[in-house]
Design a protein around this motif. Structure first.
Motif, PDB file in Angstrom:
ATOM      1  N   LYS A   1      -3.465   8.979 -26.607  1.00 44.85           N
ATOM      2  CA  LYS A   1      -2.592   9.774 -25.740  1.00 44.85           C
ATOM      3  C   LYS A   1      -1.146   9.824 -26.211  1.00 44.85           C
ATOM      4  CE  LYS A   1      -5.482   8.902 -21.806  1.00 44.85           C
ATOM      5  NZ  LYS A   1      -5.711   8.130 -20.617  1.00 44.85           N
TER       6      LYS A   1
ATOM      7  N   HIS B   1      -2.307   1.814 -24.038  1.00 49.45           N
ATOM      8  CA  HIS B   1      -1.846   3.071 -24.645  1.00 49.45           C
ATOM      9  C   HIS B   1      -1.597   2.918 -26.142  1.00 49.45           C
ATOM     10  CE1 HIS B   1      -1.754   5.720 -21.240  1.00 49.45           C
ATOM     11  NE2 HIS B   1      -1.180   4.780 -20.526  1.00 49.45           N
TER      12      HIS B   1
ATOM     13  N   TYR C   1       4.279  11.179 -20.256  1.00 48.69           N
ATOM     14  CA  TYR C   1       2.937  10.935 -19.734  1.00 48.69           C
ATOM     15  C   TYR C   1       3.031  10.236 -18.382  1.00 48.69           C
ATOM     16  CZ  TYR C   1      -1.879   9.323 -19.462  1.00 48.69           C
ATOM     17  OH  TYR C   1      -3.168   9.113 -19.059  1.00 48.69           O
TER      18      TYR C   1
END
Length: 113
Positions: free
Chosen positions: A71, A66, A52
């Motif tokens: 994600k 995060h 990512y």
């Protein structure tokens, strides 16, 4: 892109196996003297593949988020490093460039324009 070339794109690296929040916090506390906290970051797995890419004007606050967003769900145990590229201006320009060129696995938008 070869692993060595990818690694050269970043100024610093946080070693954070499993995306361990305490490793990330400790790194920022140890490196406060650098004074730059805005930039582009890449989350890399044990194979040094980019999972990512993101950007923030406050990396210290952004990265731990995060853990609470979807994600990286299912990928935390693959994480080894977080690469940081410091940026003084608009962070989104470099973020888009890195996403287009490096094609990270988990970025929903690839900026293919």
């Amino acid at each position: 892109m070869e692993t060595n070339n990818i690694l050269r794109l970043f100024d610093d690296f946080i070693v954070a196996p499993g995306f361990n929040r305490s490793d990330i916090s400790k790194w920022f506390n140890t490196n406060k003297h650098k004074g730059i906290n805005r930039g582009v970051y890449a989350i890399l797995n044990y194979k040094l593949e980019i999972l990512y890419i993101g950007s923030s004007i406050d990396l210290q606050k952004r990265l731990p988020h995060h853990l609470y967003q979807g994600k990286l769900n299912g990928y935390f145990q693959e994480v080894l490093l977080i690469g940081i590229k410091y940026v003084e201006g608009d962070v989104t320009v470099l973020e888009r460039k890195y996403i287009r060129e490096l094609k990270p696995k988990l970025n929903k938008y690839r900026y293919d324009y």
